[in-house]
Design a protein around this motif. Structure first.
Motif, PDB file in Angstrom:
ATOM      1  N   MET A  17      95.814  55.532 -10.245  1.00 26.57           N
ATOM      2  CA  MET A  17      95.432  56.001  -8.908  1.00 26.57           C
ATOM      3  C   MET A  17      96.488  55.613  -7.874  1.00 26.57           C
ATOM      4  N   ILE A  18      97.021  54.418  -8.011  1.00 27.66           N
ATOM      5  CA  ILE A  18      98.072  53.956  -7.095  1.00 27.66           C
ATOM      6  C   ILE A  18      99.347  54.771  -7.294  1.00 27.66           C
ATOM      7  N   GLU A  19      99.733  54.957  -8.546  1.00 28.84           N
ATOM      8  CA  GLU A  19     100.959  55.716  -8.845  1.00 28.84           C
ATOM      9  C   GLU A  19     100.871  57.156  -8.349  1.00 28.84           C
ATOM     10  N   ALA A  20      99.662  57.705  -8.366  1.00 26.22           N
ATOM     11  CA  ALA A  20      99.470  59.088  -7.911  1.00 26.22           C
ATOM     12  C   ALA A  20      99.405  59.181  -6.388  1.00 26.22           C
ATOM     13  N   GLY A  21      99.454  58.052  -5.707  1.00 26.30           N
ATOM     14  CA  GLY A  21      99.400  58.049  -4.256  1.00 26.30           C
ATOM     15  C   GLY A  21      98.011  58.265  -3.691  1.00 26.30           C
ATOM     16  N   ARG A  22      96.994  58.098  -4.518  1.00 27.32           N
ATOM     17  CA  ARG A  22      95.630  58.322  -4.035  1.00 27.32           C
ATOM     18  C   ARG A  22      95.107  57.136  -3.225  1.00 27.32           C
ATOM     19  N   ILE A  23      95.492  55.919  -3.604  1.00 34.29           N
ATOM     20  CA  ILE A  23      95.070  54.726  -2.865  1.00 34.29           C
ATOM     21  C   ILE A  23      96.280  53.816  -2.659  1.00 34.29           C
ATOM     22  N   ARG A  24      96.192  52.945  -1.685  1.00 36.62           N
ATOM     23  CA  ARG A  24      97.324  52.077  -1.380  1.00 36.62           C
ATOM     24  C   ARG A  24      97.457  50.987  -2.436  1.00 36.62           C
ATOM     25  N   ASP A  25      98.625  50.441  -2.510  1.00 39.92           N
ATOM     26  CA  ASP A  25      98.931  49.425  -3.518  1.00 39.92           C
ATOM     27  C   ASP A  25      98.768  48.021  -2.930  1.00 39.92           C
ATOM     28  N   ASP A  26      97.606  47.443  -3.168  1.00 35.59           N
ATOM     29  CA  ASP A  26      97.363  46.055  -2.789  1.00 35.59           C
ATOM     30  C   ASP A  26      97.530  45.119  -3.990  1.00 35.59           C
ATOM     31  N   GLY A  27      98.083  45.656  -5.073  1.00 37.38           N
ATOM     32  CA  GLY A  27      98.190  44.908  -6.321  1.00 37.38           C
ATOM     33  C   GLY A  27      97.120  45.388  -7.276  1.00 37.38           C
ATOM     34  N   VAL A  28      97.536  45.856  -8.443  1.00 37.72           N
ATOM     35  CA  VAL A  28      96.595  46.474  -9.382  1.00 37.72           C
ATOM     36  C   VAL A  28      95.435  45.552  -9.756  1.00 37.72           C
ATOM     37  N   PRO A  29      95.679  44.306 -10.185  1.00 38.48           N
ATOM     38  CA  PRO A  29      94.547  43.454 -10.578  1.00 38.48           C
ATOM     39  C   PRO A  29      93.573  43.188  -9.441  1.00 38.48           C
ATOM     40  N   VAL A  30      94.124  43.025  -8.224  1.00 33.95           N
ATOM     41  CA  VAL A  30      93.269  42.750  -7.062  1.00 33.95           C
ATOM     42  C   VAL A  30      92.384  43.950  -6.745  1.00 33.95           C
ATOM     43  N   VAL A  31      92.973  45.143  -6.727  1.00 38.29           N
ATOM     44  CA  VAL A  31      92.183  46.350  -6.465  1.00 38.29           C
ATOM     45  C   VAL A  31      91.135  46.546  -7.558  1.00 38.29           C
ATOM     46  N   ALA A  32      91.533  46.339  -8.803  1.00 37.51           N
ATOM     47  CA  ALA A  32      90.571  46.457  -9.909  1.00 37.51           C
ATOM     48  C   ALA A  32      89.431  45.460  -9.726  1.00 37.51           C
ATOM     49  N   GLY A  33      89.761  44.240  -9.304  1.00 35.02           N
ATOM     50  CA  GLY A  33      88.725  43.235  -9.072  1.00 35.02           C
ATOM     51  C   GLY A  33      87.768  43.642  -7.969  1.00 35.02           C
ATOM     52  N   ARG A  34      88.280  44.240  -6.910  1.00 38.78           N
ATOM     53  CA  ARG A  34      87.415  44.698  -5.818  1.00 38.78           C
ATOM     54  C   ARG A  34      86.453  45.777  -6.295  1.00 38.78           C
ATOM     55  N   LEU A  35      87.004  46.767  -7.001  1.00 38.67           N
ATOM     56  CA  LEU A  35      86.172  47.871  -7.470  1.00 38.67           C
ATOM     57  C   LEU A  35      85.149  47.397  -8.491  1.00 38.67           C
ATOM     58  N   TRP A  36      85.559  46.462  -9.350  1.00 41.42           N
ATOM     59  CA  TRP A  36      84.629  45.884 -10.320  1.00 41.42           C
ATOM     60  C   TRP A  36      83.500  45.155  -9.595  1.00 41.42           C
ATOM     61  N   SER A  37      83.838  44.442  -8.533  1.00 43.27           N
ATOM     62  CA  SER A  37      82.825  43.701  -7.781  1.00 43.27           C
ATOM     63  C   SER A  37      81.751  44.630  -7.223  1.00 43.27           C
ATOM     64  N   ILE A  38      82.189  45.779  -6.708  1.00 46.55           N
ATOM     65  CA  ILE A  38      81.234  46.749  -6.171  1.00 46.55           C
ATOM     66  C   ILE A  38      80.303  47.247  -7.276  1.00 46.55           C
TER      67      ILE A  38
END
Length: 218
Positions: free
Chosen positions: A141-162
Protein backbone atom coordinates in the motif's frame (compact mmCIF):
# COMPACT_ATOMS: atom_id res chain seq x y z
CA UNK A 1 -0.16 -46.32 13.39
CA UNK A 2 -1.93 -43.47 15.16
CA UNK A 3 0.29 -40.44 15.80
CA UNK A 4 -0.24 -39.95 19.52
CA UNK A 5 1.41 -36.53 19.51
CA UNK A 6 -0.97 -35.26 16.83
CA UNK A 7 -3.86 -36.85 18.73
CA UNK A 8 -2.94 -34.90 21.83
CA UNK A 9 -2.72 -31.62 19.89
CA UNK A 10 -6.13 -32.20 18.28
CA UNK A 11 -7.58 -33.07 21.67
CA UNK A 12 -6.05 -29.93 23.14
CA UNK A 13 -7.71 -27.81 20.44
CA UNK A 14 -11.07 -29.44 21.18
CA UNK A 15 -10.72 -28.79 24.91
CA UNK A 16 -9.57 -25.24 24.27
CA UNK A 17 -12.55 -24.38 22.06
CA UNK A 18 -15.05 -26.21 24.26
CA UNK A 19 -13.88 -25.27 27.75
CA UNK A 20 -11.29 -22.49 27.40
CA UNK A 21 -7.54 -22.26 27.94
CA UNK A 22 -7.79 -22.54 31.72
CA UNK A 23 -9.34 -26.01 31.34
CA UNK A 24 -6.33 -27.46 29.51
CA UNK A 25 -4.53 -29.97 31.69
CA UNK A 26 -2.57 -33.18 31.31
CA UNK A 27 -5.38 -35.07 33.01
CA UNK A 28 -8.03 -33.72 30.63
CA UNK A 29 -5.86 -34.46 27.61
CA UNK A 30 -5.35 -38.01 28.81
CA UNK A 31 -9.08 -38.49 29.33
CA UNK A 32 -9.90 -36.97 25.94
CA UNK A 33 -7.49 -39.28 24.08
CA UNK A 34 -7.75 -42.39 26.23
CA UNK A 35 -4.07 -42.22 27.08
CA UNK A 36 -2.07 -41.48 30.23
CA UNK A 37 -0.80 -38.19 31.60
CA UNK A 38 2.71 -39.57 31.02
CA UNK A 39 2.11 -39.27 27.27
CA UNK A 40 1.86 -35.50 27.64
CA UNK A 41 5.25 -35.32 29.32
CA UNK A 42 6.82 -37.83 26.93
CA UNK A 43 5.82 -35.91 23.82
CA UNK A 44 5.79 -32.31 25.04
CA UNK A 45 7.68 -32.14 28.33
CA UNK A 46 4.62 -30.66 30.03
CA UNK A 47 1.65 -28.37 29.40
CA UNK A 48 3.78 -25.46 28.19
CA UNK A 49 4.91 -27.64 25.31
CA UNK A 50 1.32 -28.66 24.60
CA UNK A 51 0.18 -25.05 24.44
CA UNK A 52 3.06 -24.16 22.13
CA UNK A 53 2.13 -27.05 19.84
CA UNK A 54 -1.54 -26.01 19.80
CA UNK A 55 -0.49 -22.44 19.06
CA UNK A 56 1.73 -23.60 16.19
CA UNK A 57 -1.23 -25.39 14.60
CA UNK A 58 -3.53 -22.44 15.25
CA UNK A 59 -1.11 -19.92 13.76
CA UNK A 60 -0.59 -22.10 10.68
CA UNK A 61 -4.34 -22.24 10.04
CA UNK A 62 -4.71 -18.54 10.79
CA UNK A 63 -1.93 -17.61 8.36
CA UNK A 64 -3.49 -19.83 5.71
CA UNK A 65 -6.80 -18.00 6.16
CA UNK A 66 -5.06 -14.64 5.68
CA UNK A 67 -3.06 -15.64 2.60
CA UNK A 68 -5.30 -18.03 0.68
CA UNK A 69 -6.83 -15.26 -1.46
CA UNK A 70 -4.65 -14.55 -4.54
CA UNK A 71 -2.78 -11.23 -4.66
CA UNK A 72 -4.23 -8.61 -7.01
CA UNK A 73 -2.92 -5.32 -8.38
CA UNK A 74 -4.94 -3.42 -5.73
CA UNK A 75 -3.10 -3.66 -2.39
CA UNK A 76 -5.86 -1.85 -0.49
CA UNK A 77 -8.41 -4.39 -1.71
CA UNK A 78 -6.04 -7.18 -0.67
CA UNK A 79 -5.64 -5.57 2.75
CA UNK A 80 -9.42 -5.41 3.19
CA UNK A 81 -9.74 -9.09 2.28
CA UNK A 82 -7.11 -9.93 4.91
CA UNK A 83 -9.15 -7.94 7.44
CA UNK A 84 -12.31 -9.83 6.53
CA UNK A 85 -10.55 -13.20 6.89
CA UNK A 86 -8.96 -12.07 10.16
CA UNK A 87 -12.35 -11.29 11.68
CA UNK A 88 -13.92 -14.47 10.33
CA UNK A 89 -11.21 -16.64 11.87
CA UNK A 90 -11.42 -14.89 15.24
CA UNK A 91 -15.20 -15.20 15.46
CA UNK A 92 -15.16 -18.82 14.31
CA UNK A 93 -12.39 -19.82 16.75
CA UNK A 94 -12.66 -17.41 19.70
CA UNK A 95 -10.71 -19.46 22.22
CA UNK A 96 -7.90 -20.13 19.79
CA UNK A 97 -7.77 -16.45 18.89
CA UNK A 98 -7.59 -15.34 22.50
CA UNK A 99 -4.86 -17.87 23.22
CA UNK A 100 -2.85 -16.56 20.26
CA UNK A 101 -3.27 -12.84 20.90
CA UNK A 102 -4.55 -12.50 24.45
CA UNK A 103 -2.51 -12.00 27.60
CA UNK A 104 -3.27 -15.18 29.53
CA UNK A 105 -1.10 -17.74 27.71
CA UNK A 106 2.20 -17.28 29.52
CA UNK A 107 3.88 -19.91 27.39
CA UNK A 108 3.30 -17.72 24.33
CA UNK A 109 4.23 -14.43 26.00
CA UNK A 110 7.87 -15.48 26.06
CA UNK A 111 7.84 -15.50 22.25
CA UNK A 112 6.33 -12.02 21.82
CA UNK A 113 8.39 -9.35 20.06
CA UNK A 114 8.11 -5.56 19.81
CA UNK A 115 6.79 -4.99 16.30
CA UNK A 116 7.81 -1.32 16.39
CA UNK A 117 11.50 -2.16 16.69
CA UNK A 118 11.88 -5.70 15.33
CA UNK A 119 9.34 -5.64 12.50
CA UNK A 120 7.97 -8.98 13.66
CA UNK A 121 5.42 -10.10 16.23
CA UNK A 122 7.24 -13.13 17.57
CA UNK A 123 10.66 -14.66 18.02
CA UNK A 124 9.23 -17.89 16.55
CA UNK A 125 8.90 -17.77 12.80
CA UNK A 126 5.73 -19.84 12.59
CA UNK A 127 4.03 -17.55 15.10
CA UNK A 128 5.12 -14.42 13.20
CA UNK A 129 3.89 -15.44 9.76
CA UNK A 130 0.42 -13.94 10.19
CA UNK A 131 1.89 -10.54 11.06
CA UNK A 132 4.19 -10.98 8.08
CA UNK A 133 1.14 -11.22 5.81
CA UNK A 134 -0.14 -7.91 7.18
CA UNK A 135 3.27 -6.28 7.01
CA UNK A 136 3.68 -7.31 3.36
CA UNK A 137 0.36 -5.85 2.23
CA UNK A 138 1.05 -2.65 4.17
CA UNK A 139 4.37 -2.34 2.33
CA UNK A 140 2.52 -2.71 -0.96
CA UNK A 141 0.00 0.00 0.00
CA UNK A 142 2.87 2.36 0.80
CA UNK A 143 4.76 1.50 -2.39
CA UNK A 144 1.62 2.14 -4.43
CA UNK A 145 1.33 5.60 -2.90
CA UNK A 146 -2.01 4.84 -1.29
CA UNK A 147 -0.91 5.68 2.27
CA UNK A 148 2.01 7.60 3.72
CA UNK A 149 5.14 5.85 4.88
CA UNK A 150 5.38 6.01 8.66
CA UNK A 151 7.38 2.78 8.67
CA UNK A 152 5.88 -0.53 7.58
CA UNK A 153 5.94 -2.34 10.97
CA UNK A 154 4.50 0.69 12.77
CA UNK A 155 1.65 1.12 10.28
CA UNK A 156 0.95 -2.61 10.39
CA UNK A 157 0.86 -2.42 14.19
CA UNK A 158 -1.65 0.43 14.09
CA UNK A 159 -3.95 -1.36 11.68
CA UNK A 160 -3.65 -4.59 13.66
CA UNK A 161 -4.58 -2.70 16.83
CA UNK A 162 -7.79 -1.44 15.23
CA UNK A 163 -8.77 -4.91 13.99
CA UNK A 164 -7.82 -6.66 17.22
CA UNK A 165 -9.72 -4.21 19.43
CA UNK A 166 -12.84 -4.31 17.30
CA UNK A 167 -12.80 -8.09 17.07
CA UNK A 168 -12.37 -8.59 20.82
CA UNK A 169 -15.26 -6.26 21.58
CA UNK A 170 -17.43 -8.02 19.01
CA UNK A 171 -16.53 -11.39 20.49
CA UNK A 172 -17.61 -10.07 23.89
CA UNK A 173 -21.02 -9.18 22.46
CA UNK A 174 -20.79 -5.40 22.51
CA UNK A 175 -21.77 -4.98 18.85
CA UNK A 176 -24.60 -7.48 18.65
CA UNK A 177 -24.75 -10.41 16.29
CA UNK A 178 -25.83 -8.94 12.96
CA UNK A 179 -22.40 -8.11 11.55
CA UNK A 180 -22.61 -4.62 13.07
CA UNK A 181 -19.08 -5.14 14.34
CA UNK A 182 -17.93 -5.21 10.71
CA UNK A 183 -20.29 -2.82 8.97
CA UNK A 184 -20.63 -0.13 11.65
CA UNK A 185 -17.37 -0.40 13.61
CA UNK A 186 -14.38 -2.12 12.01
CA UNK A 187 -14.90 -1.21 8.35
CA UNK A 188 -15.58 2.51 8.99
CA UNK A 189 -12.62 2.70 11.41
CA UNK A 190 -10.28 1.21 8.82
CA UNK A 191 -11.76 3.39 6.08
CA UNK A 192 -11.21 6.59 8.08
CA UNK A 193 -7.70 5.50 9.02
CA UNK A 194 -6.73 4.95 5.38
CA UNK A 195 -8.14 8.37 4.49
CA UNK A 196 -6.20 9.92 7.36
CA UNK A 197 -3.05 8.27 6.02
CA UNK A 198 -3.48 9.79 2.58
CA UNK A 199 -5.76 7.59 0.50
CA UNK A 200 -8.76 9.00 -1.37
CA UNK A 201 -12.29 8.04 -0.42
CA UNK A 202 -13.30 7.24 -3.99
CA UNK A 203 -10.31 4.92 -4.47
CA UNK A 204 -11.03 3.18 -1.17
CA UNK A 205 -14.67 2.68 -2.21
CA UNK A 206 -13.49 0.97 -5.40
CA UNK A 207 -11.06 -1.15 -3.40
CA UNK A 208 -13.84 -2.13 -0.99
CA UNK A 209 -16.03 -3.31 -3.85
CA UNK A 210 -13.15 -5.31 -5.32
CA UNK A 211 -12.41 -6.82 -1.92
CA UNK A 212 -16.01 -7.84 -1.31
CA UNK A 213 -16.11 -9.52 -4.71
CA UNK A 214 -12.81 -11.30 -4.02
CA UNK A 215 -14.03 -12.46 -0.60
CA UNK A 216 -17.30 -13.71 -2.08
CA UNK A 217 -19.34 -11.07 -0.26
CA UNK A 218 -20.12 -8.73 -3.14
Amino acid sequence: MVDQKAQLVDAGIRILERDGLAALSARKLAAETGSSTMAVYTHFGGMTGVIDAIAQTAFARFTEALTEVPRTDDPVADFIVIGIRYREFALAHPQRYQMMFGTSAESLNRHHADVTTTGTASSRGEFAMSFGALRDVVARMIEAGRIRDDGVPVVAGRLWSIAHGAVLLEMAGFFGHADHGLTQILAPAIFDTLVGMGDERERIERSVQAALASAGLG
